[in-house]
Design a protein around this motif. Structure first.
Motif, PDB file in Angstrom:
ATOM      1  N   ALA A  30      15.811 -59.444  37.251  1.00 28.52           N
ATOM      2  CA  ALA A  30      16.497 -59.703  35.798  1.00 28.52           C
ATOM      3  C   ALA A  30      17.028 -58.336  35.684  1.00 28.52           C
ATOM      4  O   ALA A  30      16.491 -57.368  34.895  1.00 28.52           O
ATOM      5  N   ALA A  31      18.326 -57.898  35.714  1.00 30.18           N
ATOM      6  CA  ALA A  31      19.096 -56.966  35.534  1.00 30.18           C
ATOM      7  C   ALA A  31      19.784 -57.217  33.909  1.00 30.18           C
ATOM      8  O   ALA A  31      20.752 -57.995  34.028  1.00 30.18           O
ATOM      9  N   ALA A  32      19.132 -57.047  33.102  1.00 28.32           N
ATOM     10  CA  ALA A  32      19.657 -57.334  31.582  1.00 28.32           C
ATOM     11  C   ALA A  32      20.732 -56.356  30.996  1.00 28.32           C
ATOM     12  O   ALA A  32      21.263 -56.572  29.899  1.00 28.32           O
ATOM     13  N   ASN A  33      21.109 -55.369  31.851  1.00 29.42           N
ATOM     14  CA  ASN A  33      22.327 -54.369  31.236  1.00 29.42           C
ATOM     15  C   ASN A  33      22.770 -53.766  32.403  1.00 29.42           C
ATOM     16  O   ASN A  33      22.376 -54.070  33.491  1.00 29.42           O
ATOM     17  N   ASP A  34      23.806 -53.049  32.165  1.00 23.40           N
ATOM     18  CA  ASP A  34      24.628 -52.556  33.335  1.00 23.40           C
ATOM     19  C   ASP A  34      23.765 -51.550  34.058  1.00 23.40           C
ATOM     20  O   ASP A  34      24.044 -51.248  35.341  1.00 23.40           O
ATOM     21  N   GLY A  35      22.978 -50.758  33.316  1.00 16.59           N
ATOM     22  CA  GLY A  35      22.016 -49.704  34.129  1.00 16.59           C
ATOM     23  C   GLY A  35      21.315 -50.177  35.136  1.00 16.59           C
ATOM     24  O   GLY A  35      21.256 -49.937  36.292  1.00 16.59           O
ATOM     25  N   GLN A  36      20.623 -51.356  34.837  1.00 13.94           N
ATOM     26  CA  GLN A  36      19.687 -52.316  35.811  1.00 13.94           C
ATOM     27  C   GLN A  36      20.509 -52.737  36.844  1.00 13.94           C
ATOM     28  O   GLN A  36      20.207 -52.650  37.891  1.00 13.94           O
ATOM     29  N   TRP A  37      21.773 -53.272  36.507  1.00 11.54           N
ATOM     30  CA  TRP A  37      22.719 -53.692  37.691  1.00 11.54           C
ATOM     31  C   TRP A  37      22.968 -52.789  38.571  1.00 11.54           C
ATOM     32  O   TRP A  37      23.077 -53.159  39.754  1.00 11.54           O
ATOM     33  N   ARG A  38      23.241 -51.614  38.054  1.00 11.75           N
ATOM     34  CA  ARG A  38      23.823 -50.347  39.117  1.00 11.75           C
ATOM     35  C   ARG A  38      22.524 -50.311  40.020  1.00 11.75           C
ATOM     36  O   ARG A  38      22.925 -49.933  41.250  1.00 11.75           O
ATOM     37  N   LYS A  39      21.517 -50.012  39.549  1.00 11.10           N
ATOM     38  CA  LYS A  39      20.223 -50.056  40.545  1.00 11.10           C
ATOM     39  C   LYS A  39      20.027 -51.207  41.421  1.00 11.10           C
ATOM     40  O   LYS A  39      19.975 -50.834  42.775  1.00 11.10           O
ATOM     41  N   VAL A  40      20.221 -52.370  40.934  1.00 13.42           N
ATOM     42  CA  VAL A  40      20.280 -53.511  41.973  1.00 13.42           C
ATOM     43  C   VAL A  40      21.216 -53.371  43.018  1.00 13.42           C
ATOM     44  O   VAL A  40      21.182 -53.789  44.162  1.00 13.42           O
ATOM     45  N   ALA A  41      22.429 -53.141  42.598  1.00 13.02           N
ATOM     46  CA  ALA A  41      23.670 -52.897  43.544  1.00 13.02           C
ATOM     47  C   ALA A  41      23.374 -51.974  44.504  1.00 13.02           C
ATOM     48  O   ALA A  41      23.848 -52.091  45.693  1.00 13.02           O
ATOM     49  N   ALA A  42      23.016 -50.710  43.967  1.00 10.25           N
ATOM     50  CA  ALA A  42      22.674 -49.613  44.940  1.00 10.25           C
ATOM     51  C   ALA A  42      21.452 -49.951  45.969  1.00 10.25           C
ATOM     52  O   ALA A  42      21.791 -50.018  47.188  1.00 10.25           O
ATOM     53  N   LEU A  43      20.525 -50.842  45.656  1.00 17.03           N
ATOM     54  CA  LEU A  43      19.559 -51.282  46.609  1.00 17.03           C
ATOM     55  C   LEU A  43      20.160 -52.127  47.749  1.00 17.03           C
ATOM     56  O   LEU A  43      19.824 -52.174  48.920  1.00 17.03           O
ATOM     57  N   LEU A  44      21.158 -53.048  47.110  1.00 22.18           N
ATOM     58  CA  LEU A  44      21.786 -54.182  48.042  1.00 22.18           C
ATOM     59  C   LEU A  44      22.951 -53.842  48.840  1.00 22.18           C
ATOM     60  O   LEU A  44      23.759 -54.700  49.458  1.00 22.18           O
ATOM     61  N   GLY A  45      23.339 -52.669  48.479  1.00 17.36           N
ATOM     62  CA  GLY A  45      24.817 -52.029  49.016  1.00 17.36           C
ATOM     63  C   GLY A  45      25.732 -52.768  48.579  1.00 17.36           C
ATOM     64  O   GLY A  45      26.824 -53.096  49.283  1.00 17.36           O
ATOM     65  N   ILE A  46      25.869 -53.088  47.262  1.00 16.30           N
ATOM     66  CA  ILE A  46      27.040 -53.879  46.657  1.00 16.30           C
ATOM     67  C   ILE A  46      27.809 -52.816  45.614  1.00 16.30           C
ATOM     68  O   ILE A  46      27.032 -52.050  45.042  1.00 16.30           O
ATOM     69  N   ASP A  47      28.997 -52.776  45.552  1.00 22.89           N
ATOM     70  CA  ASP A  47      29.624 -51.757  44.830  1.00 22.89           C
ATOM     71  C   ASP A  47      29.659 -52.374  43.484  1.00 22.89           C
ATOM     72  O   ASP A  47      30.203 -53.499  43.036  1.00 22.89           O
ATOM     73  N   PRO A  48      28.908 -51.623  42.405  1.00 26.78           N
ATOM     74  CA  PRO A  48      28.838 -52.267  40.864  1.00 26.78           C
ATOM     75  C   PRO A  48      30.232 -52.049  40.343  1.00 26.78           C
ATOM     76  O   PRO A  48      30.098 -52.554  39.295  1.00 26.78           O
ATOM     77  N   ASP A  49      31.180 -51.325  40.700  1.00 26.53           N
ATOM     78  CA  ASP A  49      32.261 -50.920  40.022  1.00 26.53           C
ATOM     79  C   ASP A  49      33.406 -52.123  40.346  1.00 26.53           C
ATOM     80  O   ASP A  49      34.441 -51.698  39.862  1.00 26.53           O
ATOM     81  N   ARG A  50      33.177 -52.953  41.214  1.00 21.66           N
ATOM     82  CA  ARG A  50      34.379 -54.003  41.419  1.00 21.66           C
ATOM     83  C   ARG A  50      34.633 -54.566  40.235  1.00 21.66           C
ATOM     84  O   ARG A  50      33.990 -54.996  39.548  1.00 21.66           O
TER      85      ARG A  50
END
Length: 396
Positions: free
Chosen positions: A251-271
């Motif tokens: 549950a990534a309820a904000n952009d900060g949490q999303w960036r942490k998820v993206a970093a763990l999974l190797g996804i560019d959060p700024d696409r």
């Protein structure tokens, strides 16, 4: 019983689930709850199962779920003797709980006017299926019918074409919760006015009352929400995801949490398609597929540990046996032990509220127990004699 409602007497005329759940909550808070049942079989939920337990396999676990902290007496309310006993109990009670169909209590000789004639301080909780008035106020209602009529099933399931009922009887349970807090408010008001009042709710009201952002999506936004499976309708990524050995929830309820998820999974959060929640929601299917491709590299234990280290809300999907054996569940008082007259020592789901001791050990009254003592759901009519003795003593 200890609790904020110690000294309050509740006359529980209800059966099945919504009313009994409300009365059980009041009992959890310390009220004395007298459950009135018909001599022929009692509360209908005594026959609902499986599972049934006990030496004769005749004790319904369904009934056990909604009737802790109560005393059971048997009364036929259609007989003159039964009506007289109810009148006596009404005079000595603070709260009456009923969930008959509209008009049934009136036909039994106990309209609200009569109840308040007997006891002006009485708070009456009345729960129906679809309300006490209106064009369909007299309809009978059970939980699943209300889930459908109140729109909850249209929000639940894998897709808009496959509406699902919620696994728990949430219409009944929510109506009980709403009813119990309505009673608490009416008891508080009574301290100032000296008079009781009627608290009304319904299964329809209970479900509609928790539409929340789904409701305003339509009433304000003009958009009809639909089922979205195991993913949040408004927040992405927020839902259940497959990994190497099953599913976990993120549950990534904000952009900060999303960036942490993206970093763990190797996804560019700024696409561009993932940079904001609005964009992530618009491209949810693509994002879920990309996340699950990365999650497939490891099992749930690995990912839950990594997500926890990163401070991202995540969790397993537990079965009920896992929930009740989980140390965290037990630490919160959500499992209680009681002594049942037939089953012996058993465990029940516990009350969801806890109250602190503001005075600490030194502020406790002499003889007060540190924790409330819960009692098992009663056998049919097991307390008739003791309640009658209590009633006679009160009347003296």
């Amino acid at each position: 019983m200890l609790g904020p409602l110690g000294g309050i007497v509740v006359l529980d005329l209800s059966r099945a689930l919504a009313g009994p759940h409300a009365a059980q909550m009041l009992g959890d808070l310390g009220a004395l709850v007298i459950k009135v049942e018909h001599p022929d079989g009692g509360d209908e939920s005594r026959g609902w199962g499986p599972p049934f337990v006990g030496p004769d396999h005749d004790i319904s676990t369904y009934f056990l779920a909604a009737n802790r902290n109560k005393q059971s007496i048997t009364v036929d309310m259609k007989t003159p003797e039964g009506k007289e006993l109810i009148e006596r109990l009404v005079r000595q009670s603070d709260v009456l709980v009923e969930n008959f169909r509209s008009g049934v209590l009136d036909r039994l000789g106990f309209p609200v006017e009569r109840l308040h004639e007997l006891n002006p301080r009485l708070v009456v909780l009345s729960i129906t299926g679809f309300g006490h008035d209106g064009p369909e106020g007299g309809r009978p209602g059970y939980d699943q019918i209300a889930q459908g009529e109140a729109g909850l099933m249209s929000l639940t399931g894998p897709s808009p074409d496959e509406p699902y009922r919620v696994g728990a009887s949430v219409a009944d349970l929510l109506a009980g919760i709403h009813g119990a807090y309505g009673v608490a408010a009416a008891l508080y008001e009574r301290e100032h006015t000296g008079r009781g009042r009627v608290v009304r709710t319904s299964l329809l009201a209970a479900v509609t009352g928790v539409h929340s952002y789904h409701g305003t999506a339509w009433t304000v936004g003009g958009t009809v929400p639909h089922a979205s499976g195991n993913h949040h309708a408004s927040i992405t990524p927020y839902g259940a995801f497959r990994c190497a050995d099953g599913m976990l929830q993120i549950a990534a309820a904000n952009d900060g949490q999303w960036r942490k998820v993206a970093a763990l999974l190797g996804i560019d959060p700024d696409r561009p398609e993932y940079a904001t929640n609005r964009e992530r929601r618009a491209h949810r299917d693509r994002l879920v597929a990309e996340m699950e491709s990365a999650l497939a590299a490891h099992d749930r234990g690995h990912w839950l540990a990594r997500l926890g280290e990163a401070g991202v809300p995540a969790g397993a999907i537990r079965t009920l046996d896992e929930v009740y054996s989980w140390p965290q569940t037990r630490s919160q008082g959500l499992v209680v032990e009681v002594e049942h007259p037939v089953l012996g020592r058993i465990e029940l789901p516990g009350p969801p509220l806890r109250f602190d001791d503001p005075g600490g050990p030194s502020g406790r009254e002499e003889g007060m127990q540190e924790k409330p003592v819960h009692t098992a759901p009663p056998a049919l009519g097991q307390d008739t004699e003791s309640v009658l003795a209590w009633l006679e003593e009160r009347e003296r």
